[in-house]
Design an enzyme around this catalytic site. Sequence first.
Site, PDB file in Angstrom:
ATOM      1  N   ALA A  69       0.843  -1.194   0.000  1.00 36.64           N
ATOM      2  CA  ALA A  69       0.000   0.000   0.000  1.00 36.64           C
ATOM      3  C   ALA A  69       0.875   1.239   0.000  1.00 36.64           C
ATOM      4  O   ALA A  69       2.046   1.192   0.376  1.00 36.64           O
ATOM      5  CB  ALA A  69      -0.910  -0.001   1.226  1.00 36.64           C
ATOM      6  N   ASP A  70       0.280   2.336  -0.422  1.00 34.94           N
ATOM      7  CA  ASP A  70       0.940   3.625  -0.322  1.00 34.94           C
ATOM      8  C   ASP A  70      -0.102   4.667   0.041  1.00 34.94           C
ATOM      9  O   ASP A  70      -1.248   4.591  -0.417  1.00 34.94           O
ATOM     10  CB  ASP A  70       1.627   4.011  -1.629  1.00 34.94           C
ATOM     11  CG  ASP A  70       2.541   5.197  -1.417  1.00 34.94           C
ATOM     12  OD1 ASP A  70       3.588   5.019  -0.767  1.00 34.94           O
ATOM     13  OD2 ASP A  70       2.193   6.313  -1.852  1.00 34.94           O
ATOM     14  N   THR A  71       0.284   5.615   0.872  1.00 33.13           N
ATOM     15  CA  THR A  71      -0.612   6.677   1.308  1.00 33.13           C
ATOM     16  C   THR A  71      -0.040   8.018   0.879  1.00 33.13           C
ATOM     17  O   THR A  71       1.129   8.309   1.139  1.00 33.13           O
ATOM     18  CB  THR A  71      -0.787   6.655   2.839  1.00 33.13           C
ATOM     19  OG1 THR A  71      -1.277   5.363   3.224  1.00 33.13           O
ATOM     20  CG2 THR A  71      -1.764   7.724   3.299  1.00 33.13           C
TER      21      THR A  71
END
Length: 190
Positions: A69-71
């Site tokens: 994931a990346d935010t």
Amino acid sequence: MAVLVLASASPRRLDLLRQIAIMPGLVDPAHVDETPLKGELPVPHARRLAEAKALAVAGRHPGAFVLAADTVVACGRRILPKAEDEATARQCLELLSGRRHRVVGGICLIAPDGRIGRRTVTTSVTFKRLSHAEMAAYAASGEWDGKAGGYAIQGLAARYVRDIQGSYSNIVGLSLFETAQLLDGFGFAP
């Protein structure tokens, strides 16, 4: 049964997965360049990084499910950095003060058979107008360290949030609903 590898060094993502009874068998952080490409917008940036992280780790774990994931925190089209120092944290807070911004979460799951699932989640967050004293106190707290947009909603910054529209867990680091949907859709059984 195939193991789930979490391609992240984030303790928050691990805690979020545990909250929904998903226990990764392994944590193997991906190390990819997170610099936005020239002209890259927040949604494609989050998608690209999540997939790059998943692909980087999947090669080391054939036969496993790999979740990455990346935010990204964005004001308009501008991608805010992960705060690495107090000055950057303060700059982020100045931009966020009294404004609505977006938190974009990119999620990528690679199944043991090579199928790739992707989701992007956008949450709208509105901060109250922050005083200089509030910004200084938050910057001095160090809570911003390594956080996208220079804040952690699950900590002291919660007192500055006037409104949230969308997934709270996305702001923390991983949208649980979309992650569970991906895992279920690919036949992962916790």
